[in-house]
Scaffold this active site. Structure first.
Site, PDB file in Angstrom:
ATOM      1  N   ASP A 166      40.627  38.866  43.414  1.00 36.24           N
ATOM      2  CA  ASP A 166      39.611  38.074  43.797  1.00 36.24           C
ATOM      3  C   ASP A 166      38.347  38.500  44.458  1.00 36.24           C
ATOM      4  O   ASP A 166      37.853  38.585  45.280  1.00 36.24           O
ATOM      5  CB  ASP A 166      40.291  37.219  45.187  1.00 36.24           C
ATOM      6  CG  ASP A 166      41.751  36.585  44.952  1.00 36.24           C
ATOM      7  OD1 ASP A 166      41.721  35.651  44.827  1.00 36.24           O
ATOM      8  OD2 ASP A 166      42.865  37.293  44.518  1.00 36.24           O
ATOM      9  N   TYR A 197      34.318  33.718  39.862  1.00 33.31           N
ATOM     10  CA  TYR A 197      34.038  32.566  40.739  1.00 33.31           C
ATOM     11  C   TYR A 197      32.836  31.612  40.410  1.00 33.31           C
ATOM     12  O   TYR A 197      32.308  30.786  41.231  1.00 33.31           O
ATOM     13  CB  TYR A 197      33.771  32.808  42.152  1.00 33.31           C
ATOM     14  CG  TYR A 197      35.073  33.345  42.905  1.00 33.31           C
ATOM     15  CD1 TYR A 197      35.792  32.346  43.601  1.00 33.31           C
ATOM     16  CD2 TYR A 197      35.774  34.596  42.636  1.00 33.31           C
ATOM     17  CE1 TYR A 197      37.209  32.879  44.302  1.00 33.31           C
ATOM     18  CE2 TYR A 197      37.031  35.038  43.228  1.00 33.31           C
ATOM     19  CZ  TYR A 197      37.575  34.135  44.043  1.00 33.31           C
ATOM     20  OH  TYR A 197      38.760  34.303  44.672  1.00 33.31           O
ATOM     21  N   ASN A 231      43.465  31.245  39.440  1.00 33.09           N
ATOM     22  CA  ASN A 231      42.927  29.807  39.488  1.00 33.09           C
ATOM     23  C   ASN A 231      41.550  29.779  39.019  1.00 33.09           C
ATOM     24  O   ASN A 231      41.075  28.766  38.587  1.00 33.09           O
ATOM     25  CB  ASN A 231      43.528  29.012  40.642  1.00 33.09           C
ATOM     26  CG  ASN A 231      42.803  29.716  41.823  1.00 33.09           C
ATOM     27  OD1 ASN A 231      43.019  30.913  42.308  1.00 33.09           O
ATOM     28  ND2 ASN A 231      42.034  29.195  42.668  1.00 33.09           N
ATOM     29  N   HIS A 326      47.232  29.148  51.307  1.00 34.88           N
ATOM     30  CA  HIS A 326      47.912  29.108  50.026  1.00 34.88           C
ATOM     31  C   HIS A 326      49.344  29.308  50.268  1.00 34.88           C
ATOM     32  O   HIS A 326      50.201  29.980  49.315  1.00 34.88           O
ATOM     33  CB  HIS A 326      47.527  30.180  49.117  1.00 34.88           C
ATOM     34  CG  HIS A 326      45.994  29.765  48.865  1.00 34.88           C
ATOM     35  ND1 HIS A 326      45.714  28.833  48.278  1.00 34.88           N
ATOM     36  CD2 HIS A 326      44.923  30.740  48.757  1.00 34.88           C
ATOM     37  CE1 HIS A 326      44.250  28.723  47.859  1.00 34.88           C
ATOM     38  NE2 HIS A 326      43.903  30.089  48.401  1.00 34.88           N
ATOM     39  N   HIS A 353      44.891  35.804  45.347  1.00 41.61           N
ATOM     40  CA  HIS A 353      44.895  34.494  45.662  1.00 41.61           C
ATOM     41  C   HIS A 353      44.562  34.331  46.911  1.00 41.61           C
ATOM     42  O   HIS A 353      43.711  33.398  47.370  1.00 41.61           O
ATOM     43  CB  HIS A 353      46.191  33.692  45.278  1.00 41.61           C
ATOM     44  CG  HIS A 353      46.180  32.156  45.285  1.00 41.61           C
ATOM     45  ND1 HIS A 353      44.830  31.526  44.768  1.00 41.61           N
ATOM     46  CD2 HIS A 353      46.903  31.142  45.488  1.00 41.61           C
ATOM     47  CE1 HIS A 353      45.052  30.169  44.952  1.00 41.61           C
ATOM     48  NE2 HIS A 353      46.354  30.002  45.296  1.00 41.61           N
ATOM     49  N   HIS A 355      42.996  35.445  50.509  1.00 42.96           N
ATOM     50  CA  HIS A 355      41.791  36.595  50.360  1.00 42.96           C
ATOM     51  C   HIS A 355      41.950  37.521  51.798  1.00 42.96           C
ATOM     52  O   HIS A 355      41.364  37.275  52.872  1.00 42.96           O
ATOM     53  CB  HIS A 355      40.365  35.728  50.612  1.00 42.96           C
ATOM     54  CG  HIS A 355      40.526  34.657  49.654  1.00 42.96           C
ATOM     55  ND1 HIS A 355      39.497  33.817  49.467  1.00 42.96           N
ATOM     56  CD2 HIS A 355      40.747  34.839  48.287  1.00 42.96           C
ATOM     57  CE1 HIS A 355      39.301  33.246  48.221  1.00 42.96           C
ATOM     58  NE2 HIS A 355      40.121  33.972  47.490  1.00 42.96           N
TER      59      HIS A 355
END
Length: 460
Positions: A166, A197, A231, A326, A353, A355
């Site tokens: 991430d 991102y 994602n 999440h 996923h 953070h």
């Protein structure tokens, strides 16, 4: 270092981890503000005529004797899809034997954006544990880089992986990447998904894929990244005429999925030194009889722990997560596959996923059926250790809301940004450390000596 020294070292580290980090929620607090995005102007296109940029590497076969070199040029001229490479020599008197590999070239459109020309060349037949020099570009635009191949697959060859997830492209992301690069131990990166991102920008601004590639080049051009898709790689946007999932990601970041018998680049495996690494897709179908399900069922049977004792699985959405962000999103995949991983004695499961950072104990939750009501995680020495490493520093900021009380399966958790290292020593021991971004320095905030599940099934 002999086994006695490793045993003594592990006792010391175990004592430190038990006293300091056992079942802890860290009291270190990072300010919960959105991370500041680096602007497009921070990473401008290369100056000069048709200069290659966004150079990056990934493993190009199953066992580490091939490398995929990828780069981007604004024009598709003769020779721009060729990589020249040779073994780095110790003497300037000996002229190196240079070879060439020709790559594929493509481009793609996304909404109002047209990419540059994306080149991917696979260098095959490399020697193990050898430094290579390589060049891309033509005439005055030639750029030179280097990489080192892994040792031959085997049980007792030391190897060190960086672990990042991430990441994005904020000033915090920059800290994470350069903290990792400042440690010379890392030889390849296991990346648990969510790269650029770009989809957080209006209309999935594809220029952010370009700036991310430029941002990563100082690291990714010199050592391979083994990616899982998150994602933020889906880029599914039918409202702007983009109905094809993973389009930018799959154009830009190829891998050697076919070498592991996969039909999709979203799930695949590689062997590197002492490790067999399985990458799964949290956002592709994984129910019974689906291609990913059938592939994983066979892949676990293919693992040879005598050759690769360390078995690592990478997903994006975590299966064990005590953060309110999440929460339980990975539950259906856990139910589908956890029993397989336990019976296969997987050593580590890496996820992103969320953070923040979290490390689990060795727990499993595989005894439930519709009638017995057994649905509580229990201590299990056959189970993997789960690492959530979605703390790279992306634009969405820190996930600082943990469940209370801390569940029994959670060993250490902290709402901070950082990266991790996995230093595999031999077929029985590996040193795992997590390095927090704090005060512009990487602080080793969590560490544990891991015991291999196949060769030394002892509680850490």
């Amino acid at each position: 270092m002999n086994s006695i020294h490793f045993f003594l070292l592990s006792l010391v580290l175990l004592n430190i981890t038990t006293v300091i980090n056992g079942g802890m929620t860290s009291k270190y607090v990072r300010q919960a503000l959105p991370s500041i995005e680096m602007s497009l102007e921070t990473f401008p296109p290369s100056s000069g005529h048709n200069v290659p940029e966004q150079v990056h590497l990934t493993q190009g076969d199953h066992d580490g004797r091939a490398m995929i070199v990828s780069w981007v040029t604004p024009l598709n001229l003769a020779g721009t899809n060729v990589v020249t490479y040779w073994i780095a020599g110790n003497s300037s008197d000996v002229k190196p034997a240079k070879k060439k590999a020709h790559g594929s070239t493509s481009s793609y459109r996304f909404y109002d954006y047209t990419s540059g020309f994306l080149h991917h060349a696979t260098i095959k037949g490399l020697e193990y544990d050898t430094k290579y020099i390589y060049e891309v570009g033509t005439a005055k635009s030639v750029r030179q880089f280097h990489f080192t191949t892994p040792p031959k697959v085997g049980p007792d060859v030391p190897y060190t992986f960086g672990i990042i997830g991430d990441l994005g492209q904020t000033y915090a992301s920059n800290e994470t990447l350069y903290h990792y690069m400042s440690n010379p131990k890392g030889q390849a990166v296991l990346f648990a998904g969510d790269l650029s991102y770009a989809d957080d920008q209006p209309n999935h601004d594809q220029r952010k894929w370009d700036t991310w590639g430029r941002f990563m080049e100082p690291c990714a051009a010199y050592q391979p990244f083994i990616f899982a898709a998150g994602n933020h790689e889906i880029d599914f946007a039918p409202e702007i005429g983009e109905p094809h999932a993973f389009k930018p990601y799959m154009h830009r970041y190829p891998n050697s999925y076919k070498s592991s018998g996969s039909i999709s680049p979203l799930w695949y495996s590689v062997r590197r030194g002492p490790a067999h690494i399985i990458i799964l897709s949290s956002y592709s179908a994984y129910g019974k009889y689906t291609p990913q399900y059938l592939w994983l069922e066979q892949e676990l049977k293919n693992v040879n722990r005598e050759e690769t004792p360390w078995l690592i699985v990478i997903v994006h959405s975590p299966w064990y997560n005590s953060n309110n962000y999440h929460y339980m999103e990975g539950e259906s995949m856990r139910i589908a596959f956890e029993s397989w991983l336990v019976s296969s004695k997987v050593d580590l499961v890496l996820a992103g996923h969320v953070h923040a950072y979290e490390r689990s104990e060795r727990f499993s939750n595989i005894k439930y059926n519709i009638t017995n009501g057994l649905s509580t995680p229990v201590k299990d020495l056959n189970a993997p250790m789960y690492i959530t490493i979605g703390d790279g520093g992306n634009i969405e900021g820190i996930a600082n809301s943990y469940t209370d009380p801390q569940p029994s399966y959670s060993a250490y958790r902290e709402a901070s940004f950082g990266h991790a290292l996995l230093e595999i020593k031999n077929k029985t021991h590996a040193l795992y450390t997590w390095h927090r971004n704090q005060d512009n320095e990487p602080v080793a905030a969590d560490s544990i000596m891991l015991y291999n599940r196949y060769n030394l099934q002892t509680d850490e």
